[in-house]
Structures are given as structure tokens and as C-alpha cells.
Design a protein around this motif. Sequence first.
Motif, PDB file in Angstrom:
ATOM      1  N   LYS A   1       1.058  -1.135   0.129  1.00  0.00           N
ATOM      2  CA  LYS A   1       0.127  -0.208  -0.081  1.00  0.00           C
ATOM      3  C   LYS A   1       0.724   1.287  -0.166  1.00  0.00           C
ATOM      4  O   LYS A   1       0.703   2.261  -0.725  1.00  0.00           O
ATOM      5  N   LYS A   2       1.869   1.357   0.930  1.00  0.00           N
ATOM      6  CA  LYS A   2       2.516   2.340   1.101  1.00  0.00           C
ATOM      7  C   LYS A   2       4.238   2.235   1.029  1.00  0.00           C
ATOM      8  O   LYS A   2       4.487   1.079   1.538  1.00  0.00           O
ATOM      9  N   VAL A   3       5.041   3.133   0.265  1.00  0.00           N
ATOM     10  CA  VAL A   3       6.587   2.883   0.277  1.00  0.00           C
ATOM     11  C   VAL A   3       7.037   3.861   0.872  1.00  0.00           C
ATOM     12  O   VAL A   3       6.962   5.207   0.625  1.00  0.00           O
ATOM     13  N   ILE A   4       7.989   3.647   2.036  1.00  0.00           N
ATOM     14  CA  ILE A   4       8.764   4.995   2.484  1.00  0.00           C
ATOM     15  C   ILE A   4      10.151   4.617   2.412  1.00  0.00           C
ATOM     16  O   ILE A   4      10.696   3.600   2.974  1.00  0.00           O
ATOM     17  N   ALA A   5      10.754   5.401   1.800  1.00  0.00           N
ATOM     18  CA  ALA A   5      12.286   5.645   1.544  1.00  0.00           C
ATOM     19  C   ALA A   5      12.929   6.063   2.713  1.00  0.00           C
ATOM     20  O   ALA A   5      12.622   7.268   3.195  1.00  0.00           O
TER      21      ALA A   5
ATOM     22  N   ASP B   1       0.349  -8.730   1.322  1.00  0.00           N
ATOM     23  CA  ASP B   1      -0.503  -7.815   1.845  1.00  0.00           C
ATOM     24  C   ASP B   1       0.001  -6.742   2.815  1.00  0.00           C
ATOM     25  O   ASP B   1      -0.212  -6.546   3.995  1.00  0.00           O
ATOM     26  N   VAL B   2       1.195  -6.144   2.291  1.00  0.00           N
ATOM     27  CA  VAL B   2       1.907  -5.302   3.229  1.00  0.00           C
ATOM     28  C   VAL B   2       1.108  -3.700   2.864  1.00  0.00           C
ATOM     29  O   VAL B   2       0.713  -3.208   2.298  1.00  0.00           O
ATOM     30  N   ASP B   3       1.236  -3.228   4.267  1.00  0.00           N
ATOM     31  CA  ASP B   3       0.591  -2.034   4.654  1.00  0.00           C
ATOM     32  C   ASP B   3       1.635  -1.015   4.424  1.00  0.00           C
ATOM     33  O   ASP B   3       1.633   0.065   3.764  1.00  0.00           O
ATOM     34  N   PHE B   4       2.837  -1.124   4.947  1.00  0.00           N
ATOM     35  CA  PHE B   4       4.087  -0.238   4.964  1.00  0.00           C
ATOM     36  C   PHE B   4       5.322  -0.989   4.557  1.00  0.00           C
ATOM     37  O   PHE B   4       5.772  -1.592   5.174  1.00  0.00           O
ATOM     38  N   MET B   5       5.817  -0.596   3.439  1.00  0.00           N
ATOM     39  CA  MET B   5       7.292  -1.170   3.053  1.00  0.00           C
ATOM     40  C   MET B   5       8.380   0.052   3.239  1.00  0.00           C
ATOM     41  O   MET B   5       8.069   1.156   2.774  1.00  0.00           O
ATOM     42  N   PHE B   6       9.366  -0.328   3.972  1.00  0.00           N
ATOM     43  CA  PHE B   6      10.377   0.674   4.342  1.00  0.00           C
ATOM     44  C   PHE B   6      11.733   0.134   3.508  1.00  0.00           C
ATOM     45  O   PHE B   6      11.907  -0.971   3.328  1.00  0.00           O
ATOM     46  N   VAL B   7      12.149   1.150   2.692  1.00  0.00           N
ATOM     47  CA  VAL B   7      13.098   0.851   1.705  1.00  0.00           C
ATOM     48  C   VAL B   7      14.418   1.407   2.420  1.00  0.00           C
ATOM     49  O   VAL B   7      14.638   2.558   2.585  1.00  0.00           O
ATOM     50  N   ASP B   8      15.542   0.233   2.863  1.00  0.00           N
ATOM     51  CA  ASP B   8      16.922   0.958   3.316  1.00  0.00           C
ATOM     52  C   ASP B   8      17.554   1.432   2.140  1.00  0.00           C
ATOM     53  O   ASP B   8      18.284   0.498   1.729  1.00  0.00           O
ATOM     54  N   CYS B   9      17.786   2.633   1.683  1.00  0.00           N
ATOM     55  CA  CYS B   9      18.516   3.135   0.785  1.00  0.00           C
ATOM     56  C   CYS B   9      20.260   3.051   1.194  1.00  0.00           C
ATOM     57  O   CYS B   9      20.328   3.410   2.341  1.00  0.00           O
ATOM     58  N   PRO B  10      21.149   2.811   0.262  1.00  0.00           N
ATOM     59  CA  PRO B  10      22.446   3.085   0.502  1.00  0.00           C
ATOM     60  C   PRO B  10      22.671   4.474   0.497  1.00  0.00           C
ATOM     61  O   PRO B  10      21.891   5.266   0.099  1.00  0.00           O
ATOM     62  N   PRO B  11      23.795   4.911   0.923  1.00  0.00           N
ATOM     63  CA  PRO B  11      23.927   6.596   1.189  1.00  0.00           C
ATOM     64  C   PRO B  11      24.274   7.313  -0.329  1.00  0.00           C
ATOM     65  O   PRO B  11      24.682   6.630  -1.162  1.00  0.00           O
ATOM     66  N   GLY B  12      24.077   8.473   0.093  1.00  0.00           N
ATOM     67  CA  GLY B  12      24.316   9.158  -1.351  1.00  0.00           C
ATOM     68  C   GLY B  12      23.232   9.569  -2.219  1.00  0.00           C
ATOM     69  O   GLY B  12      21.978   9.192  -1.786  1.00  0.00           O
TER      70      GLY B  12
END
Length: 283
Positions: free
Chosen positions: A32-36, A150-161
Motif C-alpha cells: 500500500k505505501k512505500v517509505i524510503a 498484503d503489506v501496509d508499509f514497506m520501508f526501503v533502506d537506501c544506500p548513502p548518497g
Amino acid sequence: MSENCGGNCSGCGQNCEKRSLKESLHEGSSVKKVIAVVSGKGGVGKSLVTNLLACKVHRDGFKTAILDADITGPSVPTAFGLHGEKAEAGAMTMKDGKAQEYLKSVKTSTGIQIMSMNFLLPEENTPVIWRGPVISGAVKQFWTDVVWEDVDFMFVDCPPGTGDVPLTVFQALPVDGIIVVASPQQLVRVIVEKAVNMANMMNVPILGLVENMSYVECPDCGKQIRIFGENNIEGIARDFGLKVLARIPIEQKMSVTVDNGEIETLDVNYVDEAASVVENLLK
């Protein structure tokens, strides 16, 4: 349109047909929602913030997931004690009767879904020696080829930069907002500015700032000691029109718990406000 296009056509001068670069989820997935979670430099604690947020939002009753986009330096599985775990591969029959291949995310002890490069390596200490385009392709596949249930919130752990992978995340995934992680040093302004400017160029909403390693609390008197000196995170946030969502201290108990792979057992409230802002995206 070039894959290097930032999506901001103002003053571009290129004569190209504007089209979406967003990649489609696997047909068996629902997110549903993606947070980087991003930063302009490394070593500020993006993975810690990602993990704490996923745990808190999950405890609040939402189904959460973590896409570990740090392909060459994945650390998320360690925090959850997922050593030696492998992503299951297979194929499922879709509505049209065709079989579509998939990778299945790995679940933590509490049910948080995770996909990380470590789950695809023969050994977790095997180095990933790839060039940028291949790494970016792997991040896309974590979105398109993995079954997210059925994910409500996916958190994306980005590399730096602000290089290949963050650009791929912003272009290929439907990012609903980003959280910028910083540390208290004076150079933080330049770091935050780079991340904020990139988000603005990509037209991605910024939910707020998180300051990690903000202070150390004296075990005897409870006084907060700012070992990096007085910070100016509030001023930076004000200049950019952003909120400071959390200040996370340097804390031995938290460090040991994460190193032991037991982050889901941590009972801390450092990211509660940040989690509330994220959860409001579904309201």
C-alpha cells in the motif's frame, strides 16, 4: 526518456516523450505505501532507523516489510538475527493460467517481511562486486520479482548518497515519502541539503528528519551529553520547512541488542512520532 532523467522537465531542453519509469509489482504482491529512508552520507544509521520504524509500525498492528536496497552492504538481516536464511524461489499460477516465477520474502520472528541480498548469497560474507547498473537492476527485481504479502508499509533502506540506487528507488518504485537521517556534526547541513534537493527534484514528499547519535545520557544523573557538540538540526529543519521526527541517542543497550539480532525485543520510544507520521499516510 533516458533512465537518468530525474522526471523534472522544467528547463530540461530535451525533446523526449514523458513516460512513467515505475515498475510493476509481482502479480501476487500487494504493497500500500512505500517509505524510503535516505541520507546524503554513510554511517549515520539509516538501517537502524529503518528497522526501528518497521518494528514500531508492526507493533501498532500494521503489516510491514523492509526492502534492503543496500545491495553491497546489507545489514538488515543481522539486526533481526536472520543468519543463513535463504529466499525461496518458485512459480505460481496467475489469473491467465500462466506460471510466473517469484522470490519469497523472508519473515522475522514477529512476521516482518524482508528481502535482502544476503538471502541470495552462498555465504553472508560473500562480497557483491557489481557495477552500478547491475546493482540497480537487483533493486528493481526486489520490487518486481518478490512476493510481498498484503503489506501496509514497506520501508526501503537506501544506500548513502544520491547515486544509482537512490535514483532507481525514486524512479522505479511508487515512493510515498522519504525520511532523511542525519547525525549532529556541523557538516550535516550539506548532507541534508543534498538529500532534500534530490527528493525535490524527483517530486517525492519528505516526511521529516531523524537525528541519530544525537546525545549520550549519563547513567548516574540522566543529563544528556552532546558529544558532537550542540546540534543545529532544528534550524536546518526550519530552513527547509521540515519536521524533526526523532532524536536517537547513542545507547549501549540498543547497540548490543541490534548486534545480537534481537531488535524486535527493543522497548524504546525514539521513533514513535516518526511512526505516527508514516501511519497517517493510510488515514
